[in-house]
Design an enzyme around this catalytic site. Structure first.
Site, mmCIF file in Angstrom:
data_model
loop_
_atom_site.group_PDB
_atom_site.id
_atom_site.type_symbol
_atom_site.label_atom_id
_atom_site.label_comp_id
_atom_site.label_asym_id
_atom_site.label_seq_id
_atom_site.Cartn_x
_atom_site.Cartn_y
_atom_site.Cartn_z
ATOM 1 N N PRO A 57 0.765 -1.235 0.152
ATOM 2 C CA PRO A 57 -0.071 -0.053 0.013
ATOM 3 C C PRO A 57 0.948 1.056 0.045
ATOM 4 O O PRO A 57 0.313 2.402 -0.077
ATOM 5 C CB PRO A 57 -0.822 0.003 1.225
ATOM 6 C CG PRO A 57 -0.170 -0.883 2.183
ATOM 7 C CD PRO A 57 0.656 -1.944 1.280
ATOM 8 N N LYS A 166 13.803 -8.765 -1.625
ATOM 9 C CA LYS A 166 13.364 -9.908 -0.604
ATOM 10 C C LYS A 166 13.513 -11.030 -1.475
ATOM 11 O O LYS A 166 12.937 -10.967 -2.567
ATOM 12 C CB LYS A 166 12.100 -9.639 -0.253
ATOM 13 C CG LYS A 166 11.616 -10.568 0.737
ATOM 14 C CD LYS A 166 10.057 -10.027 1.553
ATOM 15 C CE LYS A 166 8.854 -10.079 0.749
ATOM 16 N NZ LYS A 166 7.844 -9.696 1.587
#
Ligand SMILES: C[S@@+](CC[C@H](N)C(=O)[O-])C[C@H]1O[C@@H](n2cnc3c(N)ncnc32)[C@H](O)[C@@H]1O
Length: 211
Positions: A57, A166
């Site tokens: 978000p 990641k």
């Protein structure tokens, strides 16, 4: 060993990073992962141009906006740029340009990203992208997004620029480390405290600098 996943509401109620995210007005708790990484390695500097992959978000973008001074709030420092991209809609954020409903693995996306970046060569590419399916397809998706990311970094990141991404400590980890080492110097792996602990999977986050 069986994975122990708490119901989301109980998990969130007990999570100190969720509480702190509310206090600091961050869009989600993952802000603290980037804060920890950047406090340690000092990769986001005033005036830098940043691409945030999987930005929704928008918490990592909030940190980046502040650290690269993309709103120009600090009149004494150079003003940077933050461009975020996600498959999902990303609510507007002062100081950031967002490409909502775009896929990082789609070649058309690259041209659009570069149009939004002054000089077209970012200083930092960061990614908190997560595979969205399960089982075998999840591995395919992980491979696709991670390889697309390294490809993007190879094509557009400036020399000496940084990639923060990641990845999952699983079947692809070795292959990924090899690829990262071929393109980047200084591959470092960190496991931020804000990464969730209750699953048996670990989420190392390599921080790398382009050769
Ligand atoms: C963990 S969330 C990112 C949270 C974000 N870093 C923040 O701080 O608000 C992972 C995001 O990756 C996005 N994502 C996954 N695959 C993607 C792809 N191929 N292209 C663009 N975004 C993708 C998902 O839609 C999801 O919103």
């Amino acid at each position: 060993m069986q994975e122990r996943v708490l119901p989301i509401s109980v998990r969130q109620l007990n999570d100190p990073f969720v509480k702190s995210a509310h206090v600091h007005n961050y869009r989600c708790r993952s802000a603290f992962k980037l804060l920890e990484i950047d406090d340690k390695y000092k990769l986001l500097k005033p005036g830098f141009n940043v691409i945030d992959c999987g930005a929704a978000p928008g918490a990592w973008s909030q940190i980046a906006v502040h650290r690269v001074n993309s709103t120009g709030a600090n009149g004494e420092s150079p003003r940077g740029t933050v461009v975020g991209i996600d498959l999902l809609h990303i609510a507007p954020l002062d100081g950031a340009h967002f490409l909502s409903n775009h896929d990082i693995t789609d070649p058309v996306t690259l041209a659009k990203l570069l149009e939004l970046l002054p000089g077209a060569q970012p200083h930092v590419i960061m990614s908190d992208m997560a595979p969205n399916a399960s089982g075998f397809k999840e591995m395919d998706h992980e491979k696709l997004i991670t390889m697309s990311l390294i490809d993007l970094a190879e094509k557009v990141l400036q020399t000496g620029g940084s990639l923060i991404c990641k990845y999952w400590d699983g079947a692809l980890a070795h292959q990924l480390q090899q690829k990262l080492s071929a393109v980047f110097r200084d591959v470092r792996t960190v496991n931020p405290k804000a990464s969730r602990k209750e699953t048996s999977v670990v989420f190392p986050c390599p921080v790398v600098q382009k050769k």
